[in-house]
Scaffold this motif. Structure first.
Motif: not given
Length: 131
Positions: A41-43, A84-88, A91-95
């Motif tokens: 499902y994640m894929e 970016w969240v899925l790529l862990e 900080d980049l996701a928030i930015t």
């Protein structure tokens, strides 16, 4: 006698290991099955996000209306922040969410409003000159 005690200890250890494996066996198989399904499902979710990202990029570039392009750009930034969240990389996701969808989107909308206001002023000046 030490050999008998060693043999008994070995049998007890082997039996305990078998018992532990049997108890864990069914639980481990169920956990592995759930893990495999969640990975599927994640894929699928990642592929859908990637397709949406490409669609947003192409749509923003090809859209004839500026307002639609700005809104599509903001959606692109939000999708990118989820990636970016899925790529862990939180900080980049928030930015990306704050700058890409937030600040840049607001600046684009304000610029669009000013451009449209200038166009209306130019049209009204032309209509006054014609009369």
């Amino acid at each position: 006698r030490p050999m008998v005690a060693a043999a008994i200890a070995k049998r007890i250890a082997t039996g305990a290991a078998r018992l532990r494996n049997d108890k864990c066996g069914t639980w481990c198989v169920k956990a592995q099955t759930l893990k495999t399904e969640s990975v599927k499902y994640m894929e699928i979710f990642k592929i859908v996000l990637l397709i949406l990202l490409i669609v947003c990029a192409v749509s923003a570039a090809l859209s004839r209306r500026l307002l639609a392009s700005v809104i599509i750009f903001m959606a692109y930034s939000l999708i990118m922040s989820i990636i970016w969240v899925l790529l862990e990389s939180p900080d980049l996701a928030i930015t990306e969410a704050a700058v890409g969808a937030g600040v840049s989107g607001i600046l684009f909308l304000m610029t669009l409003k000013k451009v449209r206001g200038t166009e209306k002023e130019n049209e009204s000046e032309k209509s006054h000159e014609d009369h």
